[in-house]
Design an enzyme around this catalytic site. Sequence first.
Site, PDB file in Angstrom:
ATOM      1  N   TYR A  23       0.819  -1.215   0.000  1.00 38.62           N
ATOM      2  CA  TYR A  23       0.000   0.000   0.000  1.00 38.62           C
ATOM      3  C   TYR A  23       0.854   1.266   0.000  1.00 38.62           C
ATOM      4  O   TYR A  23       0.383   2.349  -0.295  1.00 38.62           O
ATOM      5  CB  TYR A  23      -0.946   0.027   1.215  1.00 38.62           C
ATOM      6  CG  TYR A  23      -2.043  -1.022   1.167  1.00 38.62           C
ATOM      7  CD1 TYR A  23      -2.228  -1.823   0.048  1.00 38.62           C
ATOM      8  CD2 TYR A  23      -2.902  -1.213   2.234  1.00 38.62           C
ATOM      9  CE1 TYR A  23      -3.212  -2.788  -0.001  1.00 38.62           C
ATOM     10  CE2 TYR A  23      -3.905  -2.177   2.193  1.00 38.62           C
ATOM     11  CZ  TYR A  23      -4.046  -2.964   1.069  1.00 38.62           C
ATOM     12  OH  TYR A  23      -5.038  -3.916   1.025  1.00 38.62           O
ATOM     13  N   LYS A  70       3.265 -15.704   1.721  1.00 38.03           N
ATOM     14  CA  LYS A  70       3.153 -16.406   0.435  1.00 38.03           C
ATOM     15  C   LYS A  70       4.577 -16.733   0.003  1.00 38.03           C
ATOM     16  O   LYS A  70       5.036 -16.348  -1.075  1.00 38.03           O
ATOM     17  CB  LYS A  70       2.419 -15.495  -0.572  1.00 38.03           C
ATOM     18  CG  LYS A  70       2.013 -16.154  -1.850  1.00 38.03           C
ATOM     19  CD  LYS A  70       0.878 -17.164  -1.704  1.00 38.03           C
ATOM     20  CE  LYS A  70       0.607 -17.850  -3.020  1.00 38.03           C
ATOM     21  NZ  LYS A  70      -0.292 -19.007  -2.912  1.00 38.03           N
ATOM     22  N   ASP A 122      -3.343 -18.298   1.109  1.00 34.09           N
ATOM     23  CA  ASP A 122      -4.531 -18.915   0.510  1.00 34.09           C
ATOM     24  C   ASP A 122      -5.103 -19.988   1.433  1.00 34.09           C
ATOM     25  O   ASP A 122      -6.319 -20.085   1.643  1.00 34.09           O
ATOM     26  CB  ASP A 122      -4.223 -19.481  -0.889  1.00 34.09           C
ATOM     27  CG  ASP A 122      -2.869 -20.150  -0.991  1.00 34.09           C
ATOM     28  OD1 ASP A 122      -2.079 -20.073  -0.025  1.00 34.09           O
ATOM     29  OD2 ASP A 122      -2.582 -20.764  -2.032  1.00 34.09           O
ATOM     30  N   ASP A 127      -5.361  -6.913   5.743  1.00 36.52           N
ATOM     31  CA  ASP A 127      -6.554  -6.147   5.387  1.00 36.52           C
ATOM     32  C   ASP A 127      -7.679  -7.110   5.007  1.00 36.52           C
ATOM     33  O   ASP A 127      -8.807  -7.038   5.510  1.00 36.52           O
ATOM     34  CB  ASP A 127      -6.188  -5.228   4.197  1.00 36.52           C
ATOM     35  CG  ASP A 127      -7.259  -4.205   3.893  1.00 36.52           C
ATOM     36  OD1 ASP A 127      -8.240  -4.131   4.649  1.00 36.52           O
ATOM     37  OD2 ASP A 127      -7.104  -3.477   2.898  1.00 36.52           O
ATOM     38  N   ASP A 159     -10.930  -8.543   7.609  1.00 34.16           N
ATOM     39  CA  ASP A 159     -12.323  -8.266   7.260  1.00 34.16           C
ATOM     40  C   ASP A 159     -13.127  -9.562   7.192  1.00 34.16           C
ATOM     41  O   ASP A 159     -14.268  -9.621   7.665  1.00 34.16           O
ATOM     42  CB  ASP A 159     -12.420  -7.535   5.910  1.00 34.16           C
ATOM     43  CG  ASP A 159     -12.515  -6.029   6.105  1.00 34.16           C
ATOM     44  OD1 ASP A 159     -11.999  -5.536   7.133  1.00 34.16           O
ATOM     45  OD2 ASP A 159     -13.099  -5.351   5.248  1.00 34.16           O
TER      46      ASP A 159
END
Length: 360
Positions: free
Chosen positions: A140, A191, A223, A247, A251
Amino acid sequence: MNKVLILPGDGIGPEVTAAAEVVLQALIETSGFSLQVEYGTLGGQSIDAHGVPLSDECLSRAKDSHAILLGAVGGPKWDGIERQLRPERGLLKLRQELDLFSNLRPAILFPQLAAASSLHAELVAGLDLMIVRELTGGIYFGEPRGIEINAAGERRGFNTLAYTESEIIRIAHSAFRIAMARDKRLLSVDKANVLEVSELWREVMETVSAEYPDVELSHMYVDNAAMQLIRAPKQFDVMVTTNMFGDILSDAASMLTGSIGMLPSASLNADSQGMYEPIHGSAPDIAGEDKANPLAMILSISMMLRYTFSEHALASLVDSAVSKVLDDGLRTADINDGSGKLVGTAEMGKAVANALLTNG
Ligand code: NAD
């Protein structure tokens, strides 16, 4: 002296903040915990008063406080304003200026509300998971970024995912310390099978783990973590991950609890200075109607006691008081399945305060 800056903000922010302050007052009365409280304006409230979403004065007071309690910011009134001056910019600036790199997002499901989850009650009843998300680095914020025209004349969008060793070390320490105060199980999500950044992330997590021999560190690819979160969320204690993975996962985890009005959050810096706020927004659709659930805000006080002031026993008192009012069947509209007693924001706050005074 412990110093707290209260920023009620916009929409339902002032209502849930007022309810939480009643609880804070009861806590001070019953425990003798001393606190110097100051007030400031942020977001739309600040735009109206000062023309900017975060004034220099408010920022300097925030820097001077141990903790900040924030209601929520934003609303349709300020949606048309130029992007740089929108209410949310004040919040982002505050996070940046205080270097609040460690974002704690718990997914807690009080057993009394298990029916509100999108998953079967037995999979989630009693869920108590903490996601530690790196908040000020990663993709980000990485440079270079942009949209360009490439050699073939085609538009190409690009972002950069980068973490320095020191950024990983500090979020690792934050997560290990949180795991120490809980069930001492830390899962690092990455990852590493595809990304070099993740390879470094995993290596650094392992190195830092040597300083926390009591914490069991494990790793999972993002994943698989997403899948496990939906399959069997109660297997997790603390999860630590990068900005973007965190993030998304946080959520998803918050929805397991089915009630946005129940979830607090914290953003901490290296000195345990923190900003505590509900995960919900300013809910303009119900603002001013005494309908908002103040429990996320009240549980933000509990997080503040735990993570900034290390007052674990007091934090548990607040948690128990919340649990007691749920046991008593009190429900705001968002968590009411028809079987409980419907109460408004202020009454819910008073009930938690009473439970504290009785139990504490
Ligand atoms: P929201 O979280 O404000 O509301 C989403 C839905 O949840 C609404 O139906 C609302 O009524 C309900 N809800 C939220 N909190 C509740 C509570 N405590 N009790 C009962 N019901 C509750 O999200 P939104 O509608 O997307 O955003 C509204 C405004 O809030 C926007 O201006 C947005 O930018 C801002 N926002 C601020 C923050 C923050 O301050 N950290 C976070 C998210 C959104």
